[in-house]
Design a protein around this motif. Structure first.
Motif, PDB file in Angstrom:
ATOM      1  N   GLY A 122       0.827  -1.195   0.000  1.00 28.50           N
ATOM      2  CA  GLY A 122       0.000   0.000   0.000  1.00 28.50           C
ATOM      3  C   GLY A 122       0.864   1.248   0.000  1.00 28.50           C
ATOM      4  N   VAL A 123       0.261   2.361  -0.394  1.00 29.33           N
ATOM      5  CA  VAL A 123       0.924   3.661  -0.366  1.00 29.33           C
ATOM      6  C   VAL A 123       0.040   4.629   0.403  1.00 29.33           C
ATOM      7  CG1 VAL A 123       2.266   3.404  -2.491  1.00 29.33           C
ATOM      8  CG2 VAL A 123      -0.081   4.231  -2.616  1.00 29.33           C
ATOM      9  N   ALA A 124       0.666   5.627   1.007  1.00 28.60           N
ATOM     10  CA  ALA A 124      -0.090   6.664   1.715  1.00 28.60           C
ATOM     11  C   ALA A 124       0.655   7.982   1.578  1.00 28.60           C
ATOM     12  CB  ALA A 124      -0.264   6.301   3.189  1.00 28.60           C
ATOM     13  N   GLY A 125      -0.105   9.065   1.726  1.00 29.09           N
ATOM     14  CA  GLY A 125       0.475  10.391   1.580  1.00 29.09           C
ATOM     15  C   GLY A 125       0.369  11.211   2.848  1.00 29.09           C
ATOM     16  N   VAL A 126       1.509  11.783   3.251  1.00 30.71           N
ATOM     17  CA  VAL A 126       1.530  12.795   4.303  1.00 30.71           C
ATOM     18  C   VAL A 126       1.375  14.106   3.543  1.00 30.71           C
ATOM     19  CG1 VAL A 126       2.812  13.788   6.226  1.00 30.71           C
ATOM     20  CG2 VAL A 126       3.124  11.365   5.648  1.00 30.71           C
ATOM     21  N   ILE A 127       0.128  14.565   3.410  1.00 30.59           N
ATOM     22  CA  ILE A 127      -0.189  15.701   2.545  1.00 30.59           C
ATOM     23  C   ILE A 127      -0.199  16.990   3.363  1.00 30.59           C
ATOM     24  CG2 ILE A 127      -1.861  16.682   0.935  1.00 30.59           C
ATOM     25  CD1 ILE A 127      -2.974  13.800   0.641  1.00 30.59           C
ATOM     26  N   LEU A 162      -7.019  -6.021  13.459  1.00 30.25           N
ATOM     27  CA  LEU A 162      -7.485  -4.711  13.001  1.00 30.25           C
ATOM     28  C   LEU A 162      -8.649  -4.827  12.029  1.00 30.25           C
ATOM     29  CD1 LEU A 162      -3.954  -3.201  12.350  1.00 30.25           C
ATOM     30  CD2 LEU A 162      -5.385  -2.920  14.378  1.00 30.25           C
ATOM     31  N   GLY A 163      -9.132  -6.053  11.808  1.00 32.81           N
ATOM     32  CA  GLY A 163     -10.291  -6.260  10.953  1.00 32.81           C
ATOM     33  C   GLY A 163      -9.988  -6.637   9.521  1.00 32.81           C
ATOM     34  N   ALA A 164      -8.726  -6.913   9.203  1.00 32.63           N
ATOM     35  CA  ALA A 164      -8.361  -7.299   7.825  1.00 32.63           C
ATOM     36  C   ALA A 164      -7.158  -8.222   7.870  1.00 32.63           C
ATOM     37  CB  ALA A 164      -8.036  -6.065   6.994  1.00 32.63           C
ATOM     38  N   ALA A 165      -7.388  -9.516   7.629  1.00 32.92           N
ATOM     39  CA  ALA A 165      -6.273 -10.458   7.643  1.00 32.92           C
ATOM     40  C   ALA A 165      -5.289 -10.089   6.548  1.00 32.92           C
ATOM     41  CB  ALA A 165      -6.786 -11.874   7.450  1.00 32.92           C
ATOM     42  N   GLY A 166      -4.023 -10.234   6.848  1.00 25.18           N
ATOM     43  CA  GLY A 166      -3.017 -10.008   5.830  1.00 25.18           C
ATOM     44  C   GLY A 166      -1.763  -9.374   6.375  1.00 25.18           C
ATOM     45  N   HIS A 167      -0.737  -9.417   5.561  1.00 24.06           N
ATOM     46  CA  HIS A 167       0.561  -8.816   5.834  1.00 24.06           C
ATOM     47  C   HIS A 167       0.661  -7.616   4.915  1.00 24.06           C
ATOM     48  CE1 HIS A 167       5.241  -9.471   5.919  1.00 24.06           C
ATOM     49  NE2 HIS A 167       4.901  -8.218   6.116  1.00 24.06           N
ATOM     50  N   TYR A 168       0.743  -6.419   5.491  1.00 23.36           N
ATOM     51  CA  TYR A 168       0.751  -5.169   4.730  1.00 23.36           C
ATOM     52  C   TYR A 168       2.111  -4.488   4.829  1.00 23.36           C
ATOM     53  CZ  TYR A 168      -4.347  -5.404   4.584  1.00 23.36           C
ATOM     54  OH  TYR A 168      -5.636  -5.792   4.357  1.00 23.36           O
ATOM     55  N   VAL A 169       2.619  -4.015   3.692  1.00 18.18           N
ATOM     56  CA  VAL A 169       3.792  -3.157   3.645  1.00 18.18           C
ATOM     57  C   VAL A 169       3.293  -1.816   3.110  1.00 18.18           C
ATOM     58  CG1 VAL A 169       6.053  -2.741   2.603  1.00 18.18           C
ATOM     59  CG2 VAL A 169       5.399  -5.053   3.304  1.00 18.18           C
ATOM     60  N   LEU A 170       3.491  -0.755   3.887  1.00 18.59           N
ATOM     61  CA  LEU A 170       2.947   0.563   3.576  1.00 18.59           C
ATOM     62  C   LEU A 170       4.087   1.535   3.295  1.00 18.59           C
ATOM     63  CD1 LEU A 170       0.463   0.487   6.559  1.00 18.59           C
ATOM     64  CD2 LEU A 170       0.005  -0.189   4.190  1.00 18.59           C
ATOM     65  N   ILE A 171       4.090   2.091   2.099  1.00 17.32           N
ATOM     66  CA  ILE A 171       5.135   3.011   1.668  1.00 17.32           C
ATOM     67  C   ILE A 171       4.535   4.411   1.683  1.00 17.32           C
ATOM     68  CG2 ILE A 171       6.741   3.576  -0.187  1.00 17.32           C
ATOM     69  CD1 ILE A 171       6.298   0.518  -1.031  1.00 17.32           C
ATOM     70  N   ASP A 172       5.074   5.262   2.541  1.00 16.62           N
ATOM     71  CA  ASP A 172       4.503   6.592   2.761  1.00 16.62           C
ATOM     72  C   ASP A 172       5.379   7.678   2.149  1.00 16.62           C
ATOM     73  OD1 ASP A 172       2.688   5.139   4.203  1.00 16.62           O
ATOM     74  OD2 ASP A 172       3.173   6.009   6.138  1.00 16.62           O
ATOM     75  N   TYR A 173       4.718   8.616   1.472  1.00 18.77           N
ATOM     76  CA  TYR A 173       5.385   9.733   0.804  1.00 18.77           C
ATOM     77  C   TYR A 173       4.879  11.049   1.372  1.00 18.77           C
ATOM     78  CZ  TYR A 173       6.827   6.534  -2.942  1.00 18.77           C
ATOM     79  OH  TYR A 173       7.398   5.522  -3.670  1.00 18.77           O
ATOM     80  N   GLY A 174       5.752  12.021   1.428  1.00 19.53           N
ATOM     81  CA  GLY A 174       5.328  13.385   1.686  1.00 19.53           C
ATOM     82  C   GLY A 174       4.767  13.954   0.398  1.00 19.53           C
ATOM     83  N   ALA A 175       3.750  14.827   0.529  1.00 18.23           N
ATOM     84  CA  ALA A 175       3.134  15.423  -0.654  1.00 18.23           C
ATOM     85  C   ALA A 175       2.615  16.810  -0.302  1.00 18.23           C
ATOM     86  CB  ALA A 175       1.996  14.542  -1.170  1.00 18.23           C
ATOM     87  N   GLU A 203       0.926  -1.115 -11.480  1.00 21.17           N
ATOM     88  CA  GLU A 203       0.865   0.319 -11.196  1.00 21.17           C
ATOM     89  C   GLU A 203       2.130   0.747 -10.457  1.00 21.17           C
ATOM     90  OE1 GLU A 203      -2.778   3.050  -9.644  1.00 21.17           O
ATOM     91  OE2 GLU A 203      -2.285   1.327  -8.390  1.00 21.17           O
ATOM     92  N   ARG A 204       2.721   1.831 -10.876  1.00 14.49           N
ATOM     93  CA  ARG A 204       3.889   2.374 -10.177  1.00 14.49           C
ATOM     94  C   ARG A 204       3.436   2.995  -8.861  1.00 14.49           C
ATOM     95  NH1 ARG A 204       8.456   2.252 -12.912  1.00 14.49           N
ATOM     96  NH2 ARG A 204       8.394   1.921 -15.156  1.00 14.49           N
ATOM     97  N   LEU A 205       4.336   2.994  -7.878  1.00 18.84           N
ATOM     98  CA  LEU A 205       3.989   3.470  -6.540  1.00 18.84           C
ATOM     99  C   LEU A 205       3.439   4.891  -6.540  1.00 18.84           C
ATOM    100  CD1 LEU A 205       7.040   2.075  -4.531  1.00 18.84           C
ATOM    101  CD2 LEU A 205       4.709   1.142  -4.601  1.00 18.84           C
ATOM    102  N   GLU A 206       4.114   5.811  -7.228  1.00 25.05           N
ATOM    103  CA  GLU A 206       3.667   7.199  -7.216  1.00 25.05           C
ATOM    104  C   GLU A 206       2.357   7.379  -7.976  1.00 25.05           C
ATOM    105  OE1 GLU A 206       6.796   9.970  -8.132  1.00 25.05           O
ATOM    106  OE2 GLU A 206       8.004   9.299  -6.437  1.00 25.05           O
ATOM    107  N   GLU A 207       2.134   6.571  -9.016  1.00 25.64           N
ATOM    108  CA  GLU A 207       0.842   6.604  -9.713  1.00 25.64           C
ATOM    109  C   GLU A 207      -0.260   6.134  -8.776  1.00 25.64           C
ATOM    110  OE1 GLU A 207       1.398   4.021 -13.056  1.00 25.64           O
ATOM    111  OE2 GLU A 207       2.664   5.439 -14.133  1.00 25.64           O
ATOM    112  N   ALA A 208       0.003   5.071  -8.046  1.00 23.38           N
ATOM    113  CA  ALA A 208      -0.979   4.547  -7.088  1.00 23.38           C
ATOM    114  C   ALA A 208      -1.286   5.591  -6.019  1.00 23.38           C
ATOM    115  CB  ALA A 208      -0.461   3.261  -6.447  1.00 23.38           C
ATOM    116  N   LEU A 209      -0.262   6.280  -5.555  1.00 24.50           N
ATOM    117  CA  LEU A 209      -0.462   7.296  -4.532  1.00 24.50           C
ATOM    118  C   LEU A 209      -1.342   8.425  -5.051  1.00 24.50           C
ATOM    119  CD1 LEU A 209       0.172   8.412  -1.722  1.00 24.50           C
ATOM    120  CD2 LEU A 209       2.183   9.499  -2.726  1.00 24.50           C
TER     121      LEU A 209
END
Length: 149
Positions: A12-17, A84-97, A49-55
């Motif tokens: 997953g990706v997330a933005g610190v906007i 947390l309500g969702a089975a799985g192993h998540y890797v989260l890549i966070d970007y400043g924006a 999908e590229r990471l920044e496109e996904a973000l």
């Protein structure tokens, strides 16, 4: 590996906007993991999908904003999201924006979208979310380190 976990890793990706006033955008999650909690906008990376496109796509879908990506803020991981309500192993890549255009609204799987002062974040944030906000503030806004850094 625990028997109950799927045999794949979810990226997953997330933005610190940041807005022009130096506030950070948080969304209240509608869906697991962490449903009902404040979080950074983002979501799953689709195959091919590229990471920044996904973000950019996830931010647009969840908040209506167009952003400039400033750079990597960090990586977080949830090895077992079942509690947390969702089975799985998540890797989260966070970007400043930086918000470029649009008005922040809760859309897609966000129940709310609100700008917060970095020193007045809502209680109960996941410690990794707080860490990403502090890191992005230091790297992308040039703010001094906090005692937690």
């Amino acid at each position: 590996m625990a028997a109950s976990l799927p045999a794949r890793i979810i990226v997953g990706v997330a933005g610190v906007i940041w807005n022009a006033q130096g506030q950070v955008l948080l969304i209240r999650r509608r869906n697991p993991p962490r449903a009902g909690q404040w979080s950074l906008p983002g979501g799953r990376v689709e195959h091919g999908e590229r990471l920044e496109e996904a973000l950019r796509r996830e931010i647009r879908e969840e908040t209506g904003l167009e952003v400039e990506i400033l750079g990597l803020a960090g990586v977080a991981e949830i090895v077992d999201a079942a509690p947390l309500g969702a089975a799985g192993h998540y890797v989260l890549i966070d970007y400043g924006a930086r918000a470029l255009s649009g008005e922040a609204v809760a859309a897609s799987d966000a129940m709310d979208a609100t700008w917060f002062e970095p020193g007045a974040l809502p209680l109960g944030l996941w410690q990794e979310t707080e860490r990403m906000i502090r890191t992005s503030a230091r790297i992308h806004l040039g703010l001094p380190p906090t005692p937690q850094d």
